[in-house]
Write a protein that holds these residues in place. Structure first.
Motif, short mmCIF file in Angstrom:
data_model
loop_
_atom_site.label_atom_id
_atom_site.label_comp_id
_atom_site.label_asym_id
_atom_site.label_seq_id
_atom_site.Cartn_x
_atom_site.Cartn_y
_atom_site.Cartn_z
N ILE A 244 -7.87 39.86 -45.59
CA ILE A 244 -7.16 38.59 -45.70
C ILE A 244 -8.12 37.50 -46.16
N SER A 245 -9.28 37.43 -45.51
CA SER A 245 -10.31 36.46 -45.93
C SER A 245 -11.68 37.02 -45.58
N VAL A 246 -12.65 36.73 -46.44
CA VAL A 246 -14.02 37.22 -46.25
C VAL A 246 -15.00 36.11 -46.61
N SER A 247 -15.94 35.85 -45.69
CA SER A 247 -17.04 34.94 -45.97
C SER A 247 -18.17 35.29 -45.01
N SER A 248 -19.29 34.61 -45.13
CA SER A 248 -20.41 34.87 -44.22
C SER A 248 -20.15 34.29 -42.83
N ASP A 249 -19.06 33.51 -42.68
CA ASP A 249 -18.72 32.91 -41.39
C ASP A 249 -17.44 33.48 -40.79
N GLU A 250 -16.65 34.21 -41.58
CA GLU A 250 -15.36 34.66 -41.07
C GLU A 250 -14.89 35.94 -41.78
N LEU A 251 -14.28 36.80 -40.99
CA LEU A 251 -13.63 38.00 -41.52
C LEU A 251 -12.25 38.11 -40.90
N ALA A 252 -11.23 38.23 -41.73
CA ALA A 252 -9.87 38.44 -41.25
C ALA A 252 -9.27 39.59 -42.04
N TYR A 253 -8.66 40.53 -41.32
CA TYR A 253 -8.08 41.68 -42.03
C TYR A 253 -6.83 42.18 -41.31
N PHE A 254 -5.98 42.85 -42.09
CA PHE A 254 -4.74 43.44 -41.60
C PHE A 254 -4.91 44.95 -41.63
N ARG A 255 -4.61 45.60 -40.52
CA ARG A 255 -4.80 47.04 -40.41
C ARG A 255 -3.49 47.70 -40.00
N HIS A 261 4.07 61.40 -38.66
CA HIS A 261 5.36 61.96 -39.08
C HIS A 261 6.38 60.83 -39.11
N LYS A 262 7.56 61.09 -39.62
CA LYS A 262 8.56 60.04 -39.83
C LYS A 262 8.96 59.34 -38.54
N ALA A 263 8.97 60.08 -37.45
CA ALA A 263 9.38 59.49 -36.17
C ALA A 263 8.21 58.87 -35.42
N GLY A 264 7.04 58.86 -36.06
CA GLY A 264 5.85 58.34 -35.39
C GLY A 264 5.88 56.83 -35.25
N LYS A 265 5.03 56.33 -34.36
CA LYS A 265 4.96 54.90 -34.10
C LYS A 265 4.17 54.19 -35.20
N ILE A 266 4.64 53.01 -35.55
CA ILE A 266 3.96 52.20 -36.56
C ILE A 266 3.13 51.16 -35.83
N LEU A 267 1.83 51.28 -35.95
CA LEU A 267 0.92 50.35 -35.28
C LEU A 267 0.20 49.52 -36.33
N GLU A 268 0.26 48.22 -36.19
CA GLU A 268 -0.48 47.35 -37.10
C GLU A 268 -1.08 46.19 -36.31
N ASN A 269 -2.19 45.69 -36.81
CA ASN A 269 -2.81 44.55 -36.14
C ASN A 269 -3.50 43.66 -37.16
N VAL A 270 -3.69 42.43 -36.75
CA VAL A 270 -4.43 41.44 -37.53
C VAL A 270 -5.62 41.01 -36.69
N THR A 271 -6.81 41.16 -37.25
CA THR A 271 -8.05 40.83 -36.53
C THR A 271 -8.80 39.74 -37.28
N THR A 272 -9.26 38.75 -36.53
CA THR A 272 -10.06 37.67 -37.11
C THR A 272 -11.34 37.51 -36.30
N ILE A 273 -12.47 37.57 -36.97
CA ILE A 273 -13.77 37.33 -36.35
C ILE A 273 -14.36 36.11 -37.05
N LYS A 274 -14.65 35.07 -36.27
CA LYS A 274 -15.06 33.80 -36.88
C LYS A 274 -16.26 33.20 -36.17
N LYS A 275 -17.26 32.84 -36.93
CA LYS A 275 -18.42 32.13 -36.40
C LYS A 275 -18.01 30.69 -36.14
N THR A 276 -18.14 30.23 -34.89
CA THR A 276 -17.70 28.88 -34.54
C THR A 276 -18.86 27.92 -34.29
#
Length: 304
Positions: A244-255, A261-276
């Motif tokens: 989603i965004s990349v810099s030397s101070d922040e990383l944000a991504y969608f996973r 299989h078709k009946a399997g669970k759909i797991l997704e997450n959004v993670t943000t790591i930010k230097k404050t």
């Protein structure tokens, strides 16, 4: 609550010790008794901002303040001085207590500022759509990881290097579960101890232990990120990552974890790591399961 109590008790002890030490110096130099010769008392602030009191003046300190001059003993004058000196002791004691109280207020303010903003979270969060739907895509649609550029690769290396070392702080976690058809939201608070390491040039690991502030149970969490010159991946081989965004101070991504299989669970997450700050960073992870919010975590960490 015990930690706060112990902290206040420690501050109280510090105040009492400072008063005791100062009074002892006065007593030993004869200001609270009747010796033949009364010595001087000096006050100065060292390079670390700490106040000192002594009957000997520091040789190389220019900010010395003489609280009491050295003088020959005189009984009548001594009684007057004892009263004056006691007033000085009382004034200095009050000053020390005020300094400690101010330090306590500032420390508490820092702790409050370090905690995630609790007012931002409510039960309505549990009804928020998953990230893919927010972006106008189907929750069942696979994502296509994009290649990272040369500049982004160097930025991520720099960010991971900054996150190396030991960290401590607080976390807040919102969990949404369904019990007998009814939504049940739980908000928990944790204290965290973390350690970030670059195991290899391309693997960053953040290992954390979270201790619940409600029931004192602990749990461990490990983030593993694999960085190559062309892509970023998490530990699961069945997952895709969309930056989603990349810099030397922040990383944000969608996973998104691909169902096996078709009946399997759909797991997704959004993670943000930010230097404050120079010695602090924040981590947020939002997890969706089958198109519904499962949990939302917010960490605030400072270097130990």
């Amino acid at each position: 609550m015990e930690q706060v109590k112990d902290h206040k008790h420690s501050q109280s002890q510090t105040v009492h010790w400072r008063i005791f030490i100062f009074s002892t110096v006065l007593a030993l130099t004869g200001l609270l008794s009747a010796p033949q010769l009364d010595a001087g008392i000096y006050q100065w602030v060292d390079e670390n901002g700490v106040k000192h009191y002594s009957n000997k003046s520091p040789v190389k300190d220019s900010n010395v303040k003489i609280l009491f001059d050295e003088y020959q003993h005189d009984e009548i004058a001594h009684l007057i001085r004892v009263k004056t000196d006691q007033e000085t002791i009382d004034a200095l004691t009050e000053e020390i207590i005020k300094e400690e109280q101010q330090a306590s207020v500032e420390e508490q303010k820092k702790l409050e500022e370090a905690k995630p903003n609790q007012s931002q979270w409510s039960a309505s969060e549990c009804f928020s759509p998953p990230y893919s739907v927010q972006e106008g895509r189907s929750a069942y649609e696979r994502i296509t990881p994009r290649l990272i550029g040369e500049g982004e690769y160097l930025d991520l290396q720099k960010l991971f290097q900054r996150l190396e070392g030991e960290w401590a702080g607080n976390a807040r976690v919102l969990r949404c579960t369904t019990t007998e058809g009814e939504l049940d939201e739980q908000i928990s608070n944790y204290s965290i101890m973390s350690e970030g390491r670059m195991r290899t040039r391309e693997q960053f690991v953040l290992e954390s232990t979270l201790q619940s502030e409600e029931n004192w149970t602990t749990e461990d969490e490990i983030f593993r990120l694999y960085l190559s010159e062309k892509s970023l991946a998490e530990e699961s081989p069945n997952s895709d990552i969309e930056l989603i965004s990349v810099s030397s101070d922040e990383l944000a991504y969608f996973r998104k974890v691909k169902p096996r299989h078709k009946a399997g669970k759909i797991l997704e997450n959004v993670t943000t790591i930010k230097k404050t700050g120079e010695a602090s960073f924040a981590l947020e992870r939002i997890v969706y399961l089958n198109g519904r919010l499962r949990s939302k975590s917010s960490w605030q960490l400072e270097r130990r």
